[in-house]
Enzyme design. Structure first.
Site, PDB file in Angstrom:
ATOM      1  N   ARG A 116      80.556 -19.439  23.984  1.00  0.00           N
ATOM      2  CA  ARG A 116      79.292 -19.405  23.218  1.00  0.00           C
ATOM      3  C   ARG A 116      78.291 -20.465  23.683  1.00  0.00           C
ATOM      4  O   ARG A 116      77.415 -20.872  22.927  1.00  0.00           O
ATOM      5  CB  ARG A 116      79.547 -19.555  21.720  1.00  0.00           C
ATOM      6  CG  ARG A 116      80.428 -18.462  21.187  1.00  0.00           C
ATOM      7  CD  ARG A 116      80.440 -18.415  19.681  1.00  0.00           C
ATOM      8  NE  ARG A 116      81.387 -17.402  19.254  1.00  0.00           N
ATOM      9  CZ  ARG A 116      82.691 -17.620  19.100  1.00  0.00           C
ATOM     10  NH1 ARG A 116      83.188 -18.821  19.316  1.00  0.00           N
ATOM     11  NH2 ARG A 116      83.477 -16.650  18.717  1.00  0.00           N
ATOM     12  N   LYS A 138      65.283 -18.755  30.901  1.00  0.00           N
ATOM     13  CA  LYS A 138      65.543 -17.311  30.868  1.00  0.00           C
ATOM     14  C   LYS A 138      66.652 -17.013  31.854  1.00  0.00           C
ATOM     15  O   LYS A 138      66.609 -17.460  33.003  1.00  0.00           O
ATOM     16  CB  LYS A 138      64.293 -16.539  31.297  1.00  0.00           C
ATOM     17  CG  LYS A 138      63.289 -16.327  30.208  1.00  0.00           C
ATOM     18  CD  LYS A 138      62.399 -15.195  30.672  1.00  0.00           C
ATOM     19  CE  LYS A 138      61.115 -15.130  29.932  1.00  0.00           C
ATOM     20  NZ  LYS A 138      60.262 -14.071  30.474  1.00  0.00           N
ATOM     21  N   GLU A 180      54.278 -16.629  43.560  1.00  0.00           N
ATOM     22  CA  GLU A 180      54.308 -17.253  42.222  1.00  0.00           C
ATOM     23  C   GLU A 180      53.418 -18.495  42.193  1.00  0.00           C
ATOM     24  O   GLU A 180      52.787 -18.794  41.177  1.00  0.00           O
ATOM     25  CB  GLU A 180      55.746 -17.637  41.830  1.00  0.00           C
ATOM     26  CG  GLU A 180      56.732 -16.486  41.745  1.00  0.00           C
ATOM     27  CD  GLU A 180      56.512 -15.559  40.535  1.00  0.00           C
ATOM     28  OE1 GLU A 180      55.622 -15.823  39.708  1.00  0.00           O
ATOM     29  OE2 GLU A 180      57.245 -14.554  40.447  1.00  0.00           O
ATOM     30  N   LYS A 211      54.414 -24.565  34.769  1.00  0.00           N
ATOM     31  CA  LYS A 211      55.430 -23.774  34.046  1.00  0.00           C
ATOM     32  C   LYS A 211      56.051 -24.603  32.922  1.00  0.00           C
ATOM     33  O   LYS A 211      56.279 -24.100  31.815  1.00  0.00           O
ATOM     34  CB  LYS A 211      56.511 -23.249  34.989  1.00  0.00           C
ATOM     35  CG  LYS A 211      57.528 -22.423  34.202  1.00  0.00           C
ATOM     36  CD  LYS A 211      58.169 -21.285  34.925  1.00  0.00           C
ATOM     37  CE  LYS A 211      59.001 -20.455  33.919  1.00  0.00           C
ATOM     38  NZ  LYS A 211      59.865 -19.489  34.533  1.00  0.00           N
ATOM     39  N   GLU A 221      58.529 -16.930  24.455  1.00  0.00           N
ATOM     40  CA  GLU A 221      57.549 -15.934  24.856  1.00  0.00           C
ATOM     41  C   GLU A 221      56.926 -15.196  23.673  1.00  0.00           C
ATOM     42  O   GLU A 221      56.817 -13.977  23.654  1.00  0.00           O
ATOM     43  CB  GLU A 221      58.172 -14.936  25.851  1.00  0.00           C
ATOM     44  CG  GLU A 221      57.102 -14.227  26.669  1.00  0.00           C
ATOM     45  CD  GLU A 221      57.642 -13.558  27.928  1.00  0.00           C
ATOM     46  OE1 GLU A 221      58.451 -14.175  28.625  1.00  0.00           O
ATOM     47  OE2 GLU A 221      57.220 -12.430  28.195  1.00  0.00           O
ATOM     48  N   ARG A 225      53.453 -18.039  26.878  1.00  0.00           N
ATOM     49  CA  ARG A 225      54.365 -17.832  28.002  1.00  0.00           C
ATOM     50  C   ARG A 225      54.161 -16.466  28.647  1.00  0.00           C
ATOM     51  O   ARG A 225      54.452 -16.281  29.832  1.00  0.00           O
ATOM     52  CB  ARG A 225      55.826 -18.006  27.545  1.00  0.00           C
ATOM     53  CG  ARG A 225      56.812 -17.965  28.701  1.00  0.00           C
ATOM     54  CD  ARG A 225      58.153 -18.558  28.344  1.00  0.00           C
ATOM     55  NE  ARG A 225      59.064 -18.472  29.470  1.00  0.00           N
ATOM     56  CZ  ARG A 225      60.295 -18.950  29.493  1.00  0.00           C
ATOM     57  NH1 ARG A 225      60.772 -19.568  28.437  1.00  0.00           N
ATOM     58  NH2 ARG A 225      61.048 -18.835  30.562  1.00  0.00           N
ATOM     59  N   ASN A 229      53.333 -13.715  33.105  1.00  0.00           N
ATOM     60  CA  ASN A 229      53.517 -12.364  33.652  1.00  0.00           C
ATOM     61  C   ASN A 229      52.266 -11.875  34.382  1.00  0.00           C
ATOM     62  O   ASN A 229      52.174 -10.690  34.723  1.00  0.00           O
ATOM     63  CB  ASN A 229      53.883 -11.379  32.543  1.00  0.00           C
ATOM     64  CG  ASN A 229      55.234 -11.681  31.955  1.00  0.00           C
ATOM     65  OD1 ASN A 229      56.148 -12.074  32.684  1.00  0.00           O
ATOM     66  ND2 ASN A 229      55.368 -11.549  30.641  1.00  0.00           N
ATOM     67  N   HIS A 232      52.338  -9.280  37.130  1.00  0.00           N
ATOM     68  CA  HIS A 232      53.695  -8.743  37.120  1.00  0.00           C
ATOM     69  C   HIS A 232      53.799  -7.290  36.663  1.00  0.00           C
ATOM     70  O   HIS A 232      54.821  -6.661  36.896  1.00  0.00           O
ATOM     71  CB  HIS A 232      54.615  -9.630  36.268  1.00  0.00           C
ATOM     72  CG  HIS A 232      55.063 -10.868  36.987  1.00  0.00           C
ATOM     73  ND1 HIS A 232      54.181 -11.786  37.509  1.00  0.00           N
ATOM     74  CD2 HIS A 232      56.301 -11.329  37.297  1.00  0.00           C
ATOM     75  CE1 HIS A 232      54.865 -12.761  38.099  1.00  0.00           C
ATOM     76  NE2 HIS A 232      56.150 -12.507  37.980  1.00  0.00           N
ATOM     77  N   HIS A 236      56.278  -5.424  38.970  1.00  0.00           N
ATOM     78  CA  HIS A 236      57.546  -4.824  38.533  1.00  0.00           C
ATOM     79  C   HIS A 236      57.601  -3.348  38.915  1.00  0.00           C
ATOM     80  O   HIS A 236      58.651  -2.832  39.299  1.00  0.00           O
ATOM     81  CB  HIS A 236      57.720  -4.976  37.018  1.00  0.00           C
ATOM     82  CG  HIS A 236      58.041  -6.385  36.602  1.00  0.00           C
ATOM     83  ND1 HIS A 236      57.667  -6.916  35.392  1.00  0.00           N
ATOM     84  CD2 HIS A 236      58.688  -7.381  37.256  1.00  0.00           C
ATOM     85  CE1 HIS A 236      58.095  -8.167  35.318  1.00  0.00           C
ATOM     86  NE2 HIS A 236      58.708  -8.472  36.431  1.00  0.00           N
ATOM     87  N   HIS A 252      60.044 -10.255  45.477  1.00  0.00           N
ATOM     88  CA  HIS A 252      59.361 -10.275  44.184  1.00  0.00           C
ATOM     89  C   HIS A 252      57.965 -10.921  44.272  1.00  0.00           C
ATOM     90  O   HIS A 252      56.979 -10.363  43.814  1.00  0.00           O
ATOM     91  CB  HIS A 252      60.243 -11.016  43.173  1.00  0.00           C
ATOM     92  CG  HIS A 252      59.570 -11.262  41.864  1.00  0.00           C
ATOM     93  ND1 HIS A 252      59.309 -10.255  40.968  1.00  0.00           N
ATOM     94  CD2 HIS A 252      59.082 -12.397  41.315  1.00  0.00           C
ATOM     95  CE1 HIS A 252      58.699 -10.767  39.906  1.00  0.00           C
ATOM     96  NE2 HIS A 252      58.554 -12.064  40.097  1.00  0.00           N
TER      97      HIS A 252
END
Ligand SMILES: NC(=O)c1ccc[n+]([C@@H]2O[C@H](COP(=O)([O-])OP(=O)(O)OC[C@H]3O[C@@H](n4cnc5c(N)ncnc54)[C@H](O)[C@@H]3O)[C@@H](O)[C@H]2O)c1
Ligand SMILES: [Zn+2]
Length: 349
Positions: A116, A138, A180, A211, A221, A225, A229, A232, A236, A252
């Site tokens: 956990r 993330k 990025e 960041k 987010e 935040r 994106n 993106h 994506h 990416h």
């Protein structure tokens, strides 16, 4: 230089320097003083790199997963968890992820769920890892239906961005990372002329500070935040369409660069910005050596379909767009406008 990600008791430092990996033992002693065992997660290829002399000062075990995206599967997550259990890693012990975003993502997810939650240190070795993936907590693996569909938020206890590791990074990966970096530069309102004389290390520092500030203000987010994106939505879609056709043509960050050039044109078509904003974007992307050409193997219709099913878009077309009030998330953009702008953009190329 150290940049702090301020998240109350979960705050941590990002160390940015040549030789940052050598801070590992001191970091673990300070942040996980009861640790006795360390599991170092990396790939067999990275473990052979000349800079791979990472010492924790404790009993340490190497646990390897495949290169790149191949590691971000439920199967490898399972194998990793089983191996941690075999090593009898306890809740006081520490995982150290050494690699690009793929490795920090899967190792971060393992750290989030093993017993956990156990402590993790990220040692990102790609530009994307250093400016983006290793910071912010993330973590994810991919599912058949798409990238990053299973994951958790789990902040590391520290991030060691060692510039020495970037020496062996292939050019393609460096360029991807610059996508990025360009995103941060554009969100910050920077111009191409200001890039003159700025070193790669300066760019990494700028991006990490940016960041860290965004994550510190909005860890989960809920608001700001989401601006990360930027570029993106199309990126994506480009990645998804390439993947579906088994063409790994785009890194990416390369897809992000195309997405940024497209997003500013969309903002322009919606009357949100004038020509000078398109110019600013094009000049910054070109100064960083980034291409904005939409690959021929990605038909406009497939890209539109993929954008409508972006997991962050709630089944409408959502973009981060520049405007009079700065950047913001704009939902429900008219698909006809998106299609027209995308086709015009391809026509320019
Ligand atoms: N969690 C986040 O917030 C976040 C943010 C951005 C990206 N990501 C994820 O990160 C992944 C992309 O990460 P990436 O661009 O770092 O790619 P990657 O992790 O796939 O690494 C790319 C390649 O470079 C190799 N490599 C890594 N470091 C090297 C070095 N120093 N020298 C030589 N080769 C090296 C790797 O072995 C791999 O083959 C994606 O899965 C993406 O979803 C996550
Ligand atoms: Zn990205």
């Amino acid at each position: 230089m150290n940049v702090t990600v301020s998240l109350g008791e979960r705050s941590y430092d990002v160390v940015l320097e040549s030789g940052a990996r050598h801070h590992l033992a001191a970091l673990i002693a300070a942040r996980a003083p009861r640790a006795k065992t360390v599991a170092i997660v990396t790939s067999p290829e990275l473990a052979e790199q000349p800079w791979f002399n990472v010492t924790s000062g404790l009993a340490q075990h190497l646990v390897t997963v495949p290169e790149g995206e191949g590691a971000k599967t439920l199967t490898w997550l399972g194998a990793l968890l089983e191996e941690l259990a075999e090593l009898e890693l306890s809740r006081d012990d520490v995982i150290v992820a050494v690699g690009g975003g793929a490795i920090t993502d899967v190792a971060g997810f393992a750290a989030a769920v093993y017993l956990r939650g156990v402590a993790i240190v990220h040692v990102p070795t790609t530009l994307v890892g250093q400016v983006d993936a290793a910071i912010g907590g993330k973590t994810a693996v991919n599912l058949r239906a798409g990238k990053n569909l299973a994951g958790a938020f789990h902040q590391p206890i520290g991030v060691l961005c060692d510039f020495d590791t970037l020496v062996t990074l292939p050019e393609r990966e460096r360029l991807g990372g610059l996508g990025e970096v360009a995103k941060c530069w554009l969100l910050e309102g920077g111009f191409a002329a200001e890039l003159a004389g700025v070193s790669l290390h300066d760019l990494i520092e700028m991006s990490v500070k940016f960041k860290a500030a965004v994550v510190g203000a909005d860890e989960f987010e809920g608001g700001k935040r989401a601006l990360l994106n930027y570029g993106h939505t199309l990126a994506h879609a480009l990645e998804k369409v390439s993947l579906a056709r088994s063409i790994d043509e785009l890194r990416h960050g390369e897809a992000v660069a195309i997405g940024l050039a497209f997003a500013v044109r969309l903002a322009h078509a919606l009357g949100r910005v004038d020509d000078s904003e398109i110019e600013r974007h094009d000049e910054v992307l070109s100064a960083l050596g980034l291409s904005t050409k939409v690959p021929a193997h990605c038909p406009t219709s497939s890209l539109l379909e993929a954008m409508a099913h972006d997991k962050k878009a709630h089944h409408d077309l959502t973009f981060v767009l520049a405007g009079a009030e700065g950047f913001e998330v704009v939902p429900d953009v008219d698909p006809a406008v998106v299609q027209e702008v995308l086709e015009r953009f391809r026509g320019e190329q």
